[in-house]
Scaffold this active site. Structure first.
Site, PDB file in Angstrom:
ATOM      1  N   ASP A  28       0.849  -1.194   0.000  1.00  0.00           N
ATOM      2  CA  ASP A  28       0.000   0.000   0.000  1.00  0.00           C
ATOM      3  C   ASP A  28       0.888   1.249   0.000  1.00  0.00           C
ATOM      4  OD1 ASP A  28      -3.204   0.533   1.058  1.00  0.00           O
ATOM      5  OD2 ASP A  28      -1.786   2.203   1.151  1.00  0.00           O
ATOM      6  N   ILE A  29       0.448   2.258  -0.789  1.00  0.00           N
ATOM      7  CA  ILE A  29       1.225   3.497  -0.918  1.00  0.00           C
ATOM      8  C   ILE A  29       1.119   4.363   0.349  1.00  0.00           C
ATOM      9  CG2 ILE A  29      -0.524   5.021  -1.919  1.00  0.00           C
ATOM     10  CD1 ILE A  29       1.521   5.807  -4.046  1.00  0.00           C
ATOM     11  N   ASN A  48     -13.113  -3.060   2.406  1.00  0.00           N
ATOM     12  CA  ASN A  48     -14.152  -2.030   2.458  1.00  0.00           C
ATOM     13  C   ASN A  48     -15.013  -2.053   1.202  1.00  0.00           C
ATOM     14  OD1 ASN A  48     -13.023  -1.083   4.899  1.00  0.00           O
ATOM     15  ND2 ASN A  48     -11.567   0.199   3.791  1.00  0.00           N
ATOM     16  N   GLN A  66     -14.360   2.804   1.595  1.00  0.00           N
ATOM     17  CA  GLN A  66     -13.726   2.464   0.313  1.00  0.00           C
ATOM     18  C   GLN A  66     -13.389   3.742  -0.443  1.00  0.00           C
ATOM     19  OE1 GLN A  66     -16.040  -0.099  -2.311  1.00  0.00           O
ATOM     20  NE2 GLN A  66     -14.257  -0.529  -3.608  1.00  0.00           N
ATOM     21  N   HIS A 125     -10.392  -4.811  -3.358  1.00  0.00           N
ATOM     22  CA  HIS A 125      -9.070  -5.128  -2.807  1.00  0.00           C
ATOM     23  C   HIS A 125      -9.227  -5.567  -1.362  1.00  0.00           C
ATOM     24  CE1 HIS A 125      -9.887  -0.842  -2.369  1.00  0.00           C
ATOM     25  NE2 HIS A 125      -9.274  -0.914  -1.205  1.00  0.00           N
ATOM     26  N   HIS A 175      -7.155  -5.621   2.172  1.00  0.00           N
ATOM     27  CA  HIS A 175      -5.987  -5.135   2.909  1.00  0.00           C
ATOM     28  C   HIS A 175      -5.439  -6.246   3.796  1.00  0.00           C
ATOM     29  CE1 HIS A 175      -6.803  -0.700   2.361  1.00  0.00           C
ATOM     30  NE2 HIS A 175      -8.025  -1.153   2.178  1.00  0.00           N
TER      31      HIS A 175
HETATM   32  P1  AMP Z   1      -9.789   1.602   0.559  1.00  0.00           P
HETATM   33  O1  AMP Z   1      -9.899   2.828   1.437  1.00  0.00           O
HETATM   34  O2  AMP Z   1     -10.181   0.335   1.238  1.00  0.00           O
HETATM   35  O3  AMP Z   1     -10.454   1.798  -0.778  1.00  0.00           O
HETATM   36  O4  AMP Z   1      -8.236   1.440   0.313  1.00  0.00           O
HETATM   37  C1  AMP Z   1      -7.552   2.033  -0.721  1.00  0.00           C
HETATM   38  C2  AMP Z   1      -6.088   1.873  -0.392  1.00  0.00           C
HETATM   39  O5  AMP Z   1      -5.363   1.997  -1.608  1.00  0.00           O
HETATM   40  C3  AMP Z   1      -5.536   2.928   0.561  1.00  0.00           C
HETATM   41  O6  AMP Z   1      -4.957   2.264   1.683  1.00  0.00           O
HETATM   42  C4  AMP Z   1      -4.484   3.664  -0.269  1.00  0.00           C
HETATM   43  O7  AMP Z   1      -3.368   4.046   0.481  1.00  0.00           O
HETATM   44  C5  AMP Z   1      -4.144   2.635  -1.330  1.00  0.00           C
HETATM   45  N1  AMP Z   1      -3.674   3.164  -2.601  1.00  0.00           N
HETATM   46  C6  AMP Z   1      -4.252   4.144  -3.347  1.00  0.00           C
HETATM   47  N2  AMP Z   1      -3.539   4.344  -4.474  1.00  0.00           N
HETATM   48  C7  AMP Z   1      -2.513   3.462  -4.459  1.00  0.00           C
HETATM   49  C8  AMP Z   1      -1.426   3.188  -5.319  1.00  0.00           C
HETATM   50  N3  AMP Z   1      -1.244   3.852  -6.455  1.00  0.00           N
HETATM   51  N4  AMP Z   1      -0.549   2.210  -4.971  1.00  0.00           N
HETATM   52  C9  AMP Z   1      -0.716   1.533  -3.809  1.00  0.00           C
HETATM   53  N5  AMP Z   1      -1.709   1.732  -2.946  1.00  0.00           N
HETATM   54  C10 AMP Z   1      -2.592   2.704  -3.253  1.00  0.00           C
END
Ligand code: AMP
Ligand code: ZN
Length: 138
Positions: A31-32, A87, A94, A100, A102
């Site tokens: 995760d970024i 989520n 979400q 996805h 986590h």
């Molecule tokens: P959610 O809030 O469950 O939709 O989680 C989205 C997750 O994606 C968050 O934890 C972000 O930090 C992660 N995220 C968003 N863009 C990227 C990316 N380009 N590379 C890796 N993780 C990302």
């Protein structure tokens, strides 16, 4: 692959990522914006907005994969626990609308905040709801 979906692009290798696992159906990336060290995301290569759009075939592979990758992360990171978080919908947190899962390693005293305040169950409502849902779910 959905044109305007960032996770479609990452999962299918159009955009780069820190990939820790890949097969025909999935890419697992870091995760970024990690909640803790080792926070990873399981991304199906096939686009699905959320769990309810995900095919049963792909969905059935998510938990075994989380178990495999999670076990390796536990071993390598020596973490004390692990949360799986998934989520669905903006209200549920979400932010990226491509399914996805986590994988969040947990460490004693870490700052990840995955918790809720327990409420009081309404027994009558629960009983009626349980009866109704039992009839629908099969
Ligand atoms: P959610 O809030 O469950 O939709 O989680 C989205 C997750 O994606 C968050 O934890 C972000 O930090 C992660 N995220 C968003 N863009 C990227 C990316 N380009 N590379 C890796 N993780 C990302
Ligand atoms: Zn997508």
């Amino acid at each position: 692959m959905k044109e305007d979906c960032i996770f479609c692009k990452i999962a299918n290798g159009v955009f780069g990522s820190y990939t820790l696992y890949e097969d025909n159906d999935f890419r697992v990336i870091f995760d970024i914006g990690p909640a803790t060290v080792g926070h990873a995301l399981i991304l199906p290569k096939q686009h699905a907005k959320n769990l309810f759009e995900l095919s049963d075939e792909v969905a059935a592979k998510v938990l075994p994969l989380a178990k495999r990758v999670g076990a390796v992360l536990m071993e390598e990171l020596h973490c004390d626990g692990m949360n799986l978080v998934q989520n669905n919908g903006e209200t549920a947190g979400q932010t990226v609308f491509h399914f996805h899962m986590h994988i969040i390693p947990r460490y004693e005293g870490d700052r990840a905040n995955i918790t809720w305040t327990p409420g009081e169950p309404d027994k009558e409502k629960l009983e009626a709801l349980a009866k109704k849902i039992q009839e629908i779910v099969q």
